[in-house]
Design a protein around this motif. Structure first.
Motif, short mmCIF file in Angstrom:
data_model
loop_
_atom_site.label_atom_id
_atom_site.label_comp_id
_atom_site.label_asym_id
_atom_site.label_seq_id
_atom_site.Cartn_x
_atom_site.Cartn_y
_atom_site.Cartn_z
N SER A 184 68.46 52.16 35.27
CA SER A 184 67.77 53.31 35.85
C SER A 184 66.28 52.96 35.93
CB SER A 184 68.01 54.55 34.98
OG SER A 184 67.64 55.72 35.66
N ALA A 185 65.96 52.13 36.90
CA ALA A 185 64.60 51.56 36.99
C ALA A 185 63.56 52.64 37.23
CB ALA A 185 64.55 50.53 38.11
N MET A 235 66.86 61.06 36.42
CA MET A 235 67.20 59.70 36.85
C MET A 235 68.30 59.09 35.98
SD MET A 235 63.33 58.33 37.60
CE MET A 235 63.74 56.67 38.15
N VAL A 236 68.17 59.25 34.66
CA VAL A 236 69.14 58.64 33.76
C VAL A 236 70.49 59.37 33.83
CG1 VAL A 236 69.66 58.01 31.38
CG2 VAL A 236 67.32 57.81 32.22
N ILE A 237 70.46 60.69 33.96
CA ILE A 237 71.71 61.45 34.07
C ILE A 237 72.47 61.05 35.34
CG2 ILE A 237 72.65 63.77 34.49
CD1 ILE A 237 70.49 64.78 32.47
N ALA A 238 71.75 60.80 36.42
CA ALA A 238 72.40 60.33 37.66
C ALA A 238 73.09 58.98 37.41
CB ALA A 238 71.36 60.20 38.78
N SER A 239 72.43 58.11 36.66
CA SER A 239 73.02 56.80 36.32
C SER A 239 74.25 56.97 35.44
CB SER A 239 71.99 55.92 35.62
OG SER A 239 70.92 55.60 36.47
N ILE A 240 74.17 57.87 34.46
CA ILE A 240 75.30 58.12 33.56
C ILE A 240 76.51 58.64 34.34
CG2 ILE A 240 76.14 59.67 31.73
CD1 ILE A 240 73.30 59.47 30.49
N ARG A 241 76.27 59.58 35.26
CA ARG A 241 77.38 60.16 36.02
C ARG A 241 78.03 59.12 36.95
NH1 ARG A 241 78.25 64.75 34.27
NH2 ARG A 241 76.63 66.17 33.49
N LYS A 242 77.20 58.22 37.46
CA LYS A 242 77.72 57.13 38.30
C LYS A 242 78.63 56.21 37.48
CE LYS A 242 75.92 53.46 41.32
NZ LYS A 242 74.67 52.78 41.75
N LEU A 243 78.16 55.87 36.28
CA LEU A 243 78.94 54.99 35.40
C LEU A 243 80.23 55.66 34.93
CD1 LEU A 243 76.44 53.26 32.92
CD2 LEU A 243 78.04 52.12 34.45
N LYS A 261 69.56 64.68 26.22
CA LYS A 261 70.76 65.32 25.69
C LYS A 261 70.87 66.80 26.06
CE LYS A 261 73.73 65.39 21.66
NZ LYS A 261 73.89 65.06 20.24
N PRO A 262 69.78 67.59 25.95
CA PRO A 262 69.89 69.01 26.30
C PRO A 262 70.25 69.27 27.77
CG PRO A 262 67.86 68.59 25.06
CD PRO A 262 68.42 67.26 25.44
N ASP A 263 69.96 68.30 28.65
CA ASP A 263 70.21 68.47 30.08
C ASP A 263 71.52 67.86 30.55
OD1 ASP A 263 67.71 69.62 30.14
OD2 ASP A 263 66.69 67.80 30.84
N LEU A 264 72.21 67.14 29.66
CA LEU A 264 73.36 66.34 30.09
C LEU A 264 74.58 67.17 30.46
CD1 LEU A 264 74.49 63.50 30.57
CD2 LEU A 264 75.04 63.38 28.12
N GLY A 265 74.89 68.18 29.66
CA GLY A 265 76.07 68.99 29.94
C GLY A 265 77.37 68.23 29.68
N GLN A 266 78.46 68.72 30.27
CA GLN A 266 79.77 68.11 30.06
C GLN A 266 79.87 66.80 30.85
OE1 GLN A 266 82.45 69.22 28.09
NE2 GLN A 266 80.88 70.60 27.27
#
Length: 220
Positions: free
Chosen positions: A147-148, A165-173, A191-196
């Motif tokens: 997540s550059a 940006m990082v959450i978008a990368s996590i959801r892609k993975l 963490k507070p923004d990640l959700g399920q």
């Protein structure tokens, strides 16, 4: 006897989170912080750990022991392999923030995704996971997602942009792996923004501190 943990930091970004976690999980333990915010910029500028970074980190471990550390905690994944060297220079235990996370990931599934915001963290984290899998006798495949630019956002104080940006990368993975590993402790901010999430998402600070607390419990 009262126990003291010395945390070696390469930036100030995780100081508050790690101190809070130790206070929650080991309230009787004294925590001291060694912060050298020249370390990570030097690693980033050179694309890898330099002899100077290696020398300073090992020196801090020796000084922490001399100052009364019961246990030394390495905060930064980018210098994790240097922490392995530093551990050999002291008699007290040295725990790396991401050791337990790598072990948990290998026990959770064979397809492991790694999200990082710094290229210098990706290599050491992937190598740690592969070494851990080998030790556990597990066959794993590792998928990398960088997540550059997100870390720069966090350092600049734009936590919301970093998290998005990082959450978008996590959801892609998460669409193609069994478990996602967040390669940097600084990602605890999201963490507070990640959700399920469809698969487990592992963050090193809580797992790393729990590991340290377990090691402390074995000490006289």
């Amino acid at each position: 006897m009262a126990k003291t943990v010395f945390i070696i930091h390469t930036s100030s970004v995780s100081v508050a989170d790690l101190n809070r976690l130790f206070a929650e999980m080991a309230p009787g333990v004294t925590v001291r912080n060694i912060i050298d915010d020249s370390l990570l910029p030097e690693v980033l500028a050179n694309g890898s750990v330099t002899p100077g970074v290696t020398k300073r980190l090992c020196h801090y471990a020796v000084q922490a022991e001399a100052a009364g550390a019961s246990l030394i905690f390495n905060q930064c994944s980018s210098v994790g392999e240097v922490a392995d060297l530093a551990a050999k220079t002291v008699r007290v235990p040295l725990v790396k923030v991401d050791e337990r996370m790598a072990e948990t990931a290998c026990r959770t599934g064979s397809r492991i995704g790694v999200v990082a915001t710094l290229p210098t963290t990706m290599g050491p984290t992937v190598r740690l996971i592969k070494r851990t899998a080998e030790k556990l006798g597990k066959n794993v495949t590792v998928t990398e997602e960088l997540s550059a630019g997100a870390f720069e956002k966090l350092i600049a104080g734009d936590r919301a942009a970093h998290n998005a940006m990082v959450i978008a990368s996590i959801r892609k993975l998460a669409e193609k792996v069994d478990v996602v590993v967040c390669a940097q402790g600084s990602m605890l901010a999201l963490k507070p923004d990640l959700g399920q999430t469809p698969v487990p998402v592992l963050m090193s600070p809580p797992l790393g501190v729990q590991h340290a607390v377990e090691v402390l419990a074995t000490l006289p």
